[in-house]
Design a protein around this motif. Structure first.
Motif, PDB file in Angstrom:
ATOM      1  N   SER A 130     -12.695  -5.021 -12.165  1.00  0.00           N
ATOM      2  CA  SER A 130     -13.519  -3.908 -11.671  1.00  0.00           C
ATOM      3  C   SER A 130     -13.901  -4.069 -10.207  1.00  0.00           C
ATOM      4  O   SER A 130     -14.257  -3.092  -9.549  1.00  0.00           O
ATOM      5  N   GLU A 131     -13.812  -5.266  -9.687  1.00  0.00           N
ATOM      6  CA  GLU A 131     -14.155  -5.519  -8.284  1.00  0.00           C
ATOM      7  C   GLU A 131     -12.950  -5.971  -7.469  1.00  0.00           C
ATOM      8  O   GLU A 131     -13.094  -6.528  -6.386  1.00  0.00           O
ATOM      9  N   PHE A 132     -11.758  -5.741  -7.986  1.00  0.00           N
ATOM     10  CA  PHE A 132     -10.541  -6.183  -7.319  1.00  0.00           C
ATOM     11  C   PHE A 132      -9.812  -4.984  -6.717  1.00  0.00           C
ATOM     12  O   PHE A 132      -9.588  -3.985  -7.390  1.00  0.00           O
ATOM     13  N   TYR A 133      -9.475  -5.066  -5.439  1.00  0.00           N
ATOM     14  CA  TYR A 133      -8.785  -3.985  -4.736  1.00  0.00           C
ATOM     15  C   TYR A 133      -7.516  -4.532  -4.103  1.00  0.00           C
ATOM     16  O   TYR A 133      -7.472  -5.673  -3.678  1.00  0.00           O
ATOM     17  N   VAL A 134      -6.500  -3.697  -4.024  1.00  0.00           N
ATOM     18  CA  VAL A 134      -5.237  -4.079  -3.406  1.00  0.00           C
ATOM     19  C   VAL A 134      -4.995  -3.185  -2.200  1.00  0.00           C
ATOM     20  O   VAL A 134      -5.103  -1.965  -2.288  1.00  0.00           O
ATOM     21  N   ILE A 135      -4.673  -3.801  -1.076  1.00  0.00           N
ATOM     22  CA  ILE A 135      -4.307  -3.055   0.124  1.00  0.00           C
ATOM     23  C   ILE A 135      -2.813  -3.262   0.339  1.00  0.00           C
ATOM     24  O   ILE A 135      -2.342  -4.386   0.439  1.00  0.00           O
ATOM     25  N   SER A 136      -2.061  -2.174   0.387  1.00  0.00           N
ATOM     26  CA  SER A 136      -0.619  -2.252   0.606  1.00  0.00           C
ATOM     27  C   SER A 136      -0.301  -1.833   2.033  1.00  0.00           C
ATOM     28  O   SER A 136      -0.916  -0.926   2.566  1.00  0.00           O
ATOM     29  N   ASP A 137       0.670  -2.480   2.619  1.00  0.00           N
ATOM     30  CA  ASP A 137       1.029  -2.202   4.006  1.00  0.00           C
ATOM     31  C   ASP A 137       2.525  -1.949   4.113  1.00  0.00           C
ATOM     32  O   ASP A 137       3.259  -2.702   4.717  1.00  0.00           O
ATOM     33  N   PHE A 138       2.977  -0.846   3.500  1.00  0.00           N
ATOM     34  CA  PHE A 138       4.400  -0.554   3.480  1.00  0.00           C
ATOM     35  C   PHE A 138       4.944  -0.174   4.851  1.00  0.00           C
ATOM     36  O   PHE A 138       6.133  -0.292   5.100  1.00  0.00           O
ATOM     37  N   ASP A 139       4.094   0.307   5.763  1.00  0.00           N
ATOM     38  CA  ASP A 139       4.592   0.750   7.070  1.00  0.00           C
ATOM     39  C   ASP A 139       4.242  -0.220   8.209  1.00  0.00           C
ATOM     40  O   ASP A 139       4.376   0.103   9.372  1.00  0.00           O
ATOM     41  N   ARG A 140       3.785  -1.425   7.860  1.00  0.00           N
ATOM     42  CA  ARG A 140       3.517  -2.503   8.822  1.00  0.00           C
ATOM     43  C   ARG A 140       2.407  -2.189   9.829  1.00  0.00           C
ATOM     44  O   ARG A 140       2.449  -2.645  10.960  1.00  0.00           O
ATOM     45  N   THR A 141       1.424  -1.432   9.435  1.00  0.00           N
ATOM     46  CA  THR A 141       0.297  -1.224  10.341  1.00  0.00           C
ATOM     47  C   THR A 141      -0.647  -2.417  10.325  1.00  0.00           C
ATOM     48  O   THR A 141      -1.432  -2.595  11.248  1.00  0.00           O
TER      49      THR A 141
END
Length: 76
Positions: free
Chosen positions: A31-42
């Motif tokens: 419930s407190e876990f988030y994922v940040i994805s960076d598919f475009d290399r920003t």
């Protein structure tokens, strides 16, 4: 779809730090876990020590991790 991660697919710079992070995630829970994805290399680098590295999307595509329907859905 089950993704197999091979030892050469992942580079871990600091095993202790990784294990500390995994322990914290386990204690806090989903419930407190988030994922940040960076598919475009920003957020991530294109080069490490002068060597070009593959993007997340390249690894996913070339490793055949995505379903055949992915490209159609992504383009739609």
């Amino acid at each position: 779809m089950i993704m197999e991660i091979r030892e050469n697919d992942v580079i871990i710079a600091d095993d202790k730090k990784l294990n500390d992070i995994k322990d914290k995630i386990s204690k806090v829970g989903a419930s407190e876990f988030y994922v940040i994805s960076d598919f475009d290399r920003t957020l991530t680098r294109l080069f490490i020590n002068g060597e070009k590295i593959n993007s997340t999307m390249f690894i996913l595509h070339s490793g055949d991790y995505l379903t055949p329907e992915y490209n159609k859905k992504a383009n739609d």
